[in-house]
Design a protein around this motif. Structure first.
Motif, mmCIF file in Angstrom:
data_model
loop_
_atom_site.group_PDB
_atom_site.id
_atom_site.type_symbol
_atom_site.label_atom_id
_atom_site.label_comp_id
_atom_site.label_asym_id
_atom_site.label_seq_id
_atom_site.Cartn_x
_atom_site.Cartn_y
_atom_site.Cartn_z
ATOM 1 N N UNK A 284 55.001 2.342 -21.120
ATOM 2 C CA UNK A 284 53.763 1.712 -20.666
ATOM 3 C C UNK A 284 53.797 0.219 -20.986
ATOM 4 N N UNK A 285 53.278 -0.568 -20.053
ATOM 5 C CA UNK A 285 52.976 -1.972 -20.330
ATOM 6 C C UNK A 285 51.505 -2.200 -20.011
ATOM 7 N N UNK A 286 50.768 -2.656 -20.993
ATOM 8 C CA UNK A 286 49.374 -3.035 -20.810
ATOM 9 C C UNK A 286 49.339 -4.555 -20.715
ATOM 10 N N UNK A 287 48.776 -5.096 -19.626
ATOM 11 C CA UNK A 287 48.794 -6.540 -19.397
ATOM 12 C C UNK A 287 47.386 -6.995 -19.029
ATOM 13 N N UNK A 288 46.848 -7.964 -19.768
ATOM 14 C CA UNK A 288 45.475 -8.401 -19.562
ATOM 15 C C UNK A 288 45.397 -9.551 -18.563
ATOM 16 N N UNK A 289 44.201 -9.762 -18.017
ATOM 17 C CA UNK A 289 43.961 -10.923 -17.157
ATOM 18 C C UNK A 289 44.220 -12.222 -17.908
ATOM 19 N N UNK A 290 43.981 -12.211 -19.222
ATOM 20 C CA UNK A 290 44.224 -13.410 -20.022
ATOM 21 C C UNK A 290 45.707 -13.744 -20.104
ATOM 22 N N UNK A 291 46.547 -12.775 -19.834
ATOM 23 C CA UNK A 291 47.986 -13.014 -19.710
ATOM 24 C C UNK A 291 48.303 -13.625 -18.353
ATOM 25 N N UNK A 292 47.751 -13.027 -17.285
ATOM 26 C CA UNK A 292 48.098 -13.436 -15.928
ATOM 27 C C UNK A 292 47.542 -14.802 -15.538
ATOM 28 N N UNK A 293 46.293 -15.091 -15.898
ATOM 29 C CA UNK A 293 45.656 -16.313 -15.404
ATOM 30 C C UNK A 293 46.376 -17.592 -15.813
ATOM 31 N N UNK A 294 46.756 -17.786 -17.080
ATOM 32 C CA UNK A 294 47.516 -18.993 -17.414
ATOM 33 C C UNK A 294 48.873 -19.062 -16.716
#
Length: 498
Positions: A284-294
């Motif tokens: 599993x990889x959990x990835x937040x919007x705070x990761x993607x946006x920058x």
């Protein structure tokens, strides 16, 4: 045994380093942009594929010259030196492991048979006799190896403490010059020195394991740094706290901040909690919007979101059936221009917001249509767009589905006539063209380019089985099963055994 450490470090130390780790795991969640969960079924697969690495590592191991001296009763003082010690005829039985909650990983390899060869220089003497010789020797062994790595935060990356290392010798026979029926004097001497040689071999093998762990850490860090970097954009995914081990999975927590132009993004309000992940898939990889946006902001700033479409491809796109009436200048451009060209780009930083319906992308897109003249465009337009995007991965390709939610034409004009466009019919044509031509085209290009980037980083070399991308509130879960990434073993062996 080093091969057993390799997969754990490989999948847990997926990315580079950052600064510091927090002792309190719950507090660290707030600063966590991405999480990796490796479940027990995945650990089983990894454990099944390690023997080749172990064989290669031990067959290529080299041991330094070892010397010693001690008193030995009748023989007086005995001195010895072991030189050119090598291992060959290595065969490995079964490998077993267990996940020990709150502790580490228990690894055992049983029925390891090996022959050590080398040169023994020895001397002994007293008032009656003095002897000194240099002989070839062999040691036949049958060993069980055990190691209990403890995973911890070392310089903000997952590291393994392999100091709890032990060997159990079920057979250890030393032969001088191949003499399997030595006389009593030689037998007495070999019986004496066997104990010392056994200690030396045990110490050297455990030392090799520690050395291999250090090499693996560097290898993993280099591989990870390559994977999450492209051009001037990189992602620092050093861990925020030590990994958590349960009976069912190992979980590591990574910062996930973007580095671009000497600036680093910040994550301090992550919504992660272990309950957001299940245990029925291997990885599993959990990835937040705070990761993607920058990351998206850096790509925008780096000029990555630009697209030029020209000539026959552009003419084909404008043959798409639209309900709006095509303006005369568009018809004329497509029919009379030798090389029409459409240039589009993101004119504002795209913003992502993930929910259960997908990832909503808000951006401002600007376009210019050139009809022969490269000095001034025939048409200029600027639109605000919101699109719900869902992603999937199959056959080693990324697939994106874009569903427009809102398209608003902010500005449109004919620059060559210095004439703004206000007519509703023309504005509607631009809006519909963006919806039915522009968004599908940009989405298809993004599919190809992101797939190309993933291939460049080696994703296509993994055997990814039934991957799923689940969109939730404020984060994405990527879950999959996988086959063992054999290419990484090959790369590791090339680097280690050069």
């Amino acid at each position: 045994m080093p091969g057993d450490i390799f997969p754990w470090l490989l999948l847990l130390s997926l990315f580079g380093t950052t600064h510091g780790c927090l002792q309190d795991t719950a507090t660290a969640y707030k600063f966590t942009g991405t999480v990796c969960r490796l479940t027990h079924p995945a650990a089983v697969v990894l454990n099944e594929k390690t023997t080749k690495v172990i064989e290669a590592a031990f067959q290529h191991a080299r041991y330094p010259t070892m010397q010693g001296e001690r008193s030995a009763g009748f023989f007086g003082k005995v001195s010895y030196g072991l030189e050119n010690l090598e291992i060959f005829n290595l065969s490995i039985g079964r490998s077993e492991f267990e996940l020990r909650p709150g502790e580490g990983i228990g690894l055992e390899i049983n029925n390891v048979s090996a022959v050590f060869s080398g040169t023994l220089q020895y001397g002994y003497g007293n008032w009656l006799v003095n002897v000194g010789q240099k002989l070839d020797f062999e040691v036949e062994t049958q060993i069980d190896l055990g190691i209990n790595p403890k995973l911890y935060c070392g310089n903000s990356k997952v590291a393994a403490d392999t100091s709890d290392c032990y060997l159990t010798f079920h057979k250890f026979r030393l032969y001088l010059q191949g003499d399997k029926e030595p006389n009593w004097l030689k037998k007495a001497f070999t019986d004496f020195i066997t104990f010392t040689v056994k200690l030396v071999v045990k110490g050297q093998i455990c030392k090799e394991i520690n050395k291999m762990a250090d090499i693996l850490a560097d290898f993993v860090q280099d591989t990870a740094a390559d994977f999450v970097s492209d051009g001037g954009i990189s992602v620092d995914i050093g861990i925020t706290t030590a990994p958590v081990i349960t009976a069912n999975y190992i979980e590591s927590y990574h910062k996930g901040v973007t580095n671009y132009l000497n600036q680093t993004s910040v994550i301090n309000n992550s919504v992660f909690h272990p309950n957001l992940l299940t245990e029925n898939r291997m990885l599993y990889f959990w990835v937040s919007d705070e990761f993607f946006n920058p990351l998206v902001a850096a790509a925008h700033q780096d000029g990555r979101f630009q697209l030029n479409i020209s000539s026959e491809e552009l003419q084909m796109l404008f043959k798409t059936n639209l309900s709006s009436i095509k303006p005369e200048y568009i018809e004329k451009c497509m029919l009379e221009s030798a090389s029409p060209e459409l240039r589009v780009w993101s004119s504002s930083v795209p913003a992502l917001n993930t929910s259960t319906v997908g990832t909503s992308v808000r951006a401002q897109a600007t376009g210019e249509l050139y009809c022969g003249s490269q000095d001034k465009p025939t048409l200029f337009f600027q639109t605000n767009i919101t699109v719900d995007v869902t992603a999937s991965y199959a056959d080693k390709k990324l697939f994106l589905q874009g569903k427009p939610r809102e398209i608003f034409v902010v500005r449109a004009e004919l620059p060559q006539q210095n004439q703004p466009i206000y007519e509703k019919a023309q504005i509607e044509f631009i809006r519909e063209a963006v919806e039915k031509i522009g968004i599908p085209k940009v989405t298809s290009v993004l599919e190809v380019e992101v797939t190309r980037l993933l291939d460049k980083q080696g994703t296509n070399l993994f055997d990814i089985i039934n991957p799923e991308v689940l969109h939730q509130e404020g984060y994405v879960v990527i879950q999959m099963d996988f086959g063992f990434p054999h290419h990484l073993l090959v790369d590791f062996l090339k680097r280690t055994l050069q």
